[in-house]
Design an enzyme around this catalytic site. Structure first.
Site, PDB file in Angstrom:
ATOM      1  N   ASP A  12       0.875  -1.163   0.000  1.00 42.22           N
ATOM      2  CA  ASP A  12       0.000   0.000   0.000  1.00 42.22           C
ATOM      3  C   ASP A  12       0.917   1.219   0.000  1.00 42.22           C
ATOM      4  O   ASP A  12       2.097   1.110   0.325  1.00 42.22           O
ATOM      5  CB  ASP A  12      -0.855  -0.035   1.274  1.00 42.22           C
ATOM      6  CG  ASP A  12      -1.581   1.253   1.545  1.00 42.22           C
ATOM      7  OD1 ASP A  12      -1.442   1.790   2.657  1.00 42.22           O
ATOM      8  OD2 ASP A  12      -2.241   1.753   0.625  1.00 42.22           O
ATOM      9  N   ASP A  14      -0.192   5.161   0.820  1.00 46.55           N
ATOM     10  CA  ASP A  14      -0.470   6.159   1.836  1.00 46.55           C
ATOM     11  C   ASP A  14      -0.563   5.547   3.225  1.00 46.55           C
ATOM     12  O   ASP A  14      -1.384   4.677   3.468  1.00 46.55           O
ATOM     13  CB  ASP A  14      -1.758   6.906   1.516  1.00 46.55           C
ATOM     14  CG  ASP A  14      -1.603   7.747   0.253  1.00 46.55           C
ATOM     15  OD1 ASP A  14      -2.389   7.541  -0.684  1.00 46.55           O
ATOM     16  OD2 ASP A  14      -0.673   8.564   0.220  1.00 46.55           O
ATOM     17  N   GLU A  21      -0.530  11.193   4.930  1.00 48.77           N
ATOM     18  CA  GLU A  21      -1.855  11.774   5.110  1.00 48.77           C
ATOM     19  C   GLU A  21      -1.851  13.200   5.631  1.00 48.77           C
ATOM     20  O   GLU A  21      -2.748  13.973   5.315  1.00 48.77           O
ATOM     21  CB  GLU A  21      -2.738  10.865   5.974  1.00 48.77           C
ATOM     22  CG  GLU A  21      -3.084   9.531   5.299  1.00 48.77           C
ATOM     23  CD  GLU A  21      -3.894   9.646   4.011  1.00 48.77           C
ATOM     24  OE1 GLU A  21      -4.086   8.623   3.320  1.00 48.77           O
ATOM     25  OE2 GLU A  21      -4.301  10.778   3.650  1.00 48.77           O
ATOM     26  N   LYS A  56     -11.541  11.787  -3.932  1.00 49.32           N
ATOM     27  CA  LYS A  56     -12.809  12.294  -4.496  1.00 49.32           C
ATOM     28  C   LYS A  56     -13.992  11.776  -3.679  1.00 49.32           C
ATOM     29  O   LYS A  56     -14.915  12.526  -3.354  1.00 49.32           O
ATOM     30  CB  LYS A  56     -12.936  11.862  -5.960  1.00 49.32           C
ATOM     31  CG  LYS A  56     -11.959  12.556  -6.893  1.00 49.32           C
ATOM     32  CD  LYS A  56     -12.195  12.170  -8.332  1.00 49.32           C
ATOM     33  CE  LYS A  56     -11.210  12.876  -9.263  1.00 49.32           C
ATOM     34  NZ  LYS A  56     -11.431  12.512 -10.687  1.00 49.32           N
ATOM     35  N   GLU A  57     -13.926  10.511  -3.323  1.00 50.16           N
ATOM     36  CA  GLU A  57     -15.009   9.921  -2.521  1.00 50.16           C
ATOM     37  C   GLU A  57     -15.101  10.612  -1.161  1.00 50.16           C
ATOM     38  O   GLU A  57     -16.181  10.807  -0.619  1.00 50.16           O
ATOM     39  CB  GLU A  57     -14.732   8.422  -2.332  1.00 50.16           C
ATOM     40  CG  GLU A  57     -14.845   7.597  -3.607  1.00 50.16           C
ATOM     41  CD  GLU A  57     -13.606   7.664  -4.498  1.00 50.16           C
ATOM     42  OE1 GLU A  57     -13.617   7.010  -5.569  1.00 50.16           O
ATOM     43  OE2 GLU A  57     -12.641   8.387  -4.175  1.00 50.16           O
ATOM     44  N   THR A 128      -4.569   5.765  -4.231  1.00 51.63           N
ATOM     45  CA  THR A 128      -4.239   7.122  -4.676  1.00 51.63           C
ATOM     46  C   THR A 128      -3.912   7.196  -6.165  1.00 51.63           C
ATOM     47  O   THR A 128      -3.839   6.190  -6.848  1.00 51.63           O
ATOM     48  CB  THR A 128      -3.094   7.724  -3.836  1.00 51.63           C
ATOM     49  OG1 THR A 128      -3.073   9.137  -4.030  1.00 51.63           O
ATOM     50  CG2 THR A 128      -1.738   7.151  -4.210  1.00 51.63           C
ATOM     51  N   SER A 129      -3.664   8.424  -6.624  1.00 58.52           N
ATOM     52  CA  SER A 129      -3.458   8.686  -8.045  1.00 58.52           C
ATOM     53  C   SER A 129      -2.027   8.365  -8.480  1.00 58.52           C
ATOM     54  O   SER A 129      -1.092   8.533  -7.695  1.00 58.52           O
ATOM     55  CB  SER A 129      -3.741  10.169  -8.316  1.00 58.52           C
ATOM     56  OG  SER A 129      -4.866  10.589  -7.561  1.00 58.52           O
ATOM     57  N   ASN A 132       0.784  10.834  -7.683  1.00 58.90           N
ATOM     58  CA  ASN A 132       1.241  10.881  -6.282  1.00 58.90           C
ATOM     59  C   ASN A 132       2.271   9.791  -5.998  1.00 58.90           C
ATOM     60  O   ASN A 132       3.231  10.006  -5.249  1.00 58.90           O
ATOM     61  CB  ASN A 132       0.046  10.728  -5.345  1.00 58.90           C
ATOM     62  CG  ASN A 132      -0.931  11.871  -5.467  1.00 58.90           C
ATOM     63  OD1 ASN A 132      -0.597  12.940  -5.972  1.00 58.90           O
ATOM     64  ND2 ASN A 132      -2.153  11.636  -5.024  1.00 58.90           N
ATOM     65  N   ASP A 187      -1.723  -0.111   6.244  1.00 61.10           N
ATOM     66  CA  ASP A 187      -1.735   0.713   7.456  1.00 61.10           C
ATOM     67  C   ASP A 187      -3.135   0.914   8.021  1.00 61.10           C
ATOM     68  O   ASP A 187      -3.266   1.460   9.130  1.00 61.10           O
ATOM     69  CB  ASP A 187      -1.157   2.101   7.153  1.00 61.10           C
ATOM     70  CG  ASP A 187      -2.095   2.914   6.280  1.00 61.10           C
ATOM     71  OD1 ASP A 187      -2.525   4.016   6.701  1.00 61.10           O
ATOM     72  OD2 ASP A 187      -2.466   2.431   5.191  1.00 61.10           O
TER      73      ASP A 187
HETATM   74  C1  XBP Z   1      -5.267   6.159   0.884  1.00 64.35           C
HETATM   75  C2  XBP Z   1      -6.374   6.962   0.362  1.00 64.35           C
HETATM   76  C3  XBP Z   1      -6.074   8.045  -0.610  1.00 64.35           C
HETATM   77  C4  XBP Z   1      -5.358   9.222  -0.020  1.00 64.35           C
HETATM   78  C5  XBP Z   1      -5.518  10.468  -0.860  1.00 64.35           C
HETATM   79  O1  XBP Z   1      -4.626   5.502  -0.130  1.00 64.35           O
HETATM   80  O2  XBP Z   1      -7.494   6.701   0.709  1.00 64.35           O
HETATM   81  O3  XBP Z   1      -7.289   8.461  -1.075  1.00 64.35           O
HETATM   82  O4  XBP Z   1      -5.848   9.497   1.255  1.00 64.35           O
HETATM   83  O5  XBP Z   1      -5.143  10.248  -2.165  1.00 64.35           O
HETATM   84  P1  XBP Z   1      -3.874   4.097   0.129  1.00 64.35           P
HETATM   85  P2  XBP Z   1      -6.081  10.695  -3.413  1.00 64.35           P
HETATM   86  O6  XBP Z   1      -4.719   3.037  -0.460  1.00 64.35           O
HETATM   87  O7  XBP Z   1      -2.542   4.225  -0.555  1.00 64.35           O
HETATM   88  O8  XBP Z   1      -3.704   3.937   1.608  1.00 64.35           O
HETATM   89  O9  XBP Z   1      -6.577  12.061  -3.090  1.00 64.35           O
HETATM   90  O10 XBP Z   1      -5.161  10.631  -4.572  1.00 64.35           O
HETATM   91  O11 XBP Z   1      -7.191   9.693  -3.483  1.00 64.35           O
HETATM   92 MG    MG Z   2      -2.917   3.256   3.342  1.00 67.66          MG
END
Ligand code: XBP
Ligand code: MG
Length: 243
Positions: A12, A14, A21, A56-57, A128-129, A132, A187
C-alpha cells in the site's frame, strides 16, 4: 504451514510506504482555500474522513455530511466541482512531495531493496493517483523507481476503492501468482480488509491516523518495518498465525 514459497510483496502507499496523510490533508485545505470554500479539515476530522478511501469519494462524503442541501444540486455539477477540487489538491500534494514534505517510513527502503535484490517481485496496490506515487518514489528511490515494481494498481486502474479487494485482485492477475505466494503491507482497516478479501496475508504498520483501527485478521501488526528483515517475513509467511 504455507505450502507456497513467498514470491512477491505488495505494498500500500499512503500511510504504509510513507506517512503521507498530513500532506494530503494540507493539500485538501489548500485546494479549498484556492476556491474560496469555507471548508477546513483539521486532524480530528480528517482522521474520521480517512474511513472513506479515495480523495474524491472523501470530498463527496464530507459534502453530503456538511451540506445535506447538496441533494438539490445536479449530479454532474457536483462531480465537476469534486473533480476540480481534487485536481487542485493533487497538484498541491505533488508539489509538496517534490519539496520533501514526505519521507519513506523506517525500514521501507531497506525492505524494498533487499527484497528486489533477493529476486522477490514487488507490486503496489493503492487508492491514490498515479502522479502521487511517482512523486513519492521518484524522490525516495530515484528516476528508475518503476524498475523495482513488477505491477502497479492505483486509482487509474481500480475504481472500486478499498475495502473492496479489486486493486489487490488486479495485482495477483498482473503478477500471475496465487494469493498464497504473496504478502501485503497495509496501514488501515480498509486496506487490511481489501488485501485479506483477496486472500493475501497482510502485515499492518499502523500510523497516527490509523492506530485506533481494528486489525483483526492481520498476519502481524508491527510499529514499522525497521525491525522486520526479509528472513522474518519469510518465517511469518511460512507459518501464518492470524493476529
Ligand atoms: C489512501 C487513500 C487516498 C489518499 C488520498 O490511499 O485513501 O485516497 O488518502 O489520495 P492508500 P487521493 O490506499 O494508498 O492507503 O486524493 O489521490 O485519493
Ligand atoms: Mg494506506
Amino acid at each position: 504451514m504455507t505450502a507456497t514459497a513467498l514470491q512477491a510483496l505488495i505494498f500500500d502507499v499512503d500511510g504504509t510506504l510513507a506517512d503521507t496523510e498530513s500532506a494530503h490533508r494540507a493539500a485538501f485545505n489548500q485546494a479549498f482555500a484556492e476556491l474560496d470554500m469555507d471548508w477546513h479539515w483539521d486532524d480530528a476530522l480528517y482522521t474520521e474522513l480517512l474511513g472513506i478511501s479515495g480523495g474524491k469519494e472523501r470530498i463527496q462524503h464530507y459534502w453530503r455530511q456538511a451540506h445535506p442541501d447538496i441533494k438539490a444540486l445536479n449530479g454532474q455539477a457536483i462531480q465537476d466541482t469534486i473533480d476540480r477540487i481534487h485536481a487542485l489538491k493533487t497538484a498541491a500534494y505533488e508539489k509538496a512531495v517534490q519539496m520533501g514534505a514526505v519521507a519513506l517510513r523506517p525500514g521501507v527502503l531497506k525492505l524494498i531493496e533487499s527484497a528486489f535484490t533477493d529476486g522477490l517481485r514487488l507490486a503496489i496496490a493503492t487508492t491514490t493517483s498515479p502522479v502521487n506515487i511517482a512523486a513519492l518514489l521518484r524522490r525516495a528511490i530515484g528516476p528508475d523507481w518503476r524498475t523495482h515494481f513488477a505491477a502497479i494498481g492505483d486509482a487509474s486502474t481500480a475504481p472500486l476503492k478499498k475495502p473492496h479487494p479489486q486493486v489487490y485482485q488486479q495485482m495477483l492477475t498482473a503478477l500471475q501468482l496465487p494469493a498464497g505466494a504473496c504478502l501485503a503491507f497495509e496501514d488501515s482497516s480498509n486496506g487490511l480488509r481489501a488485501a485479506t478479501a483477496a486472500g493475501i496475508a497482510t502485515v499492518v504498520t499502523p500510523n497516527s491516523f490509523t492506530a485506533h483501527h481494528d486489525f483483526s485478521g492481520a498476519l502481524r501488526v508491527v510499529p514499522d518495518l525497521q525491525q522486520v528483515p526479509l528472513a522474518q517475513l519469510r518465517l511469518w509467511h511460512r507459518a501464518p498465525v492470524a493476529h
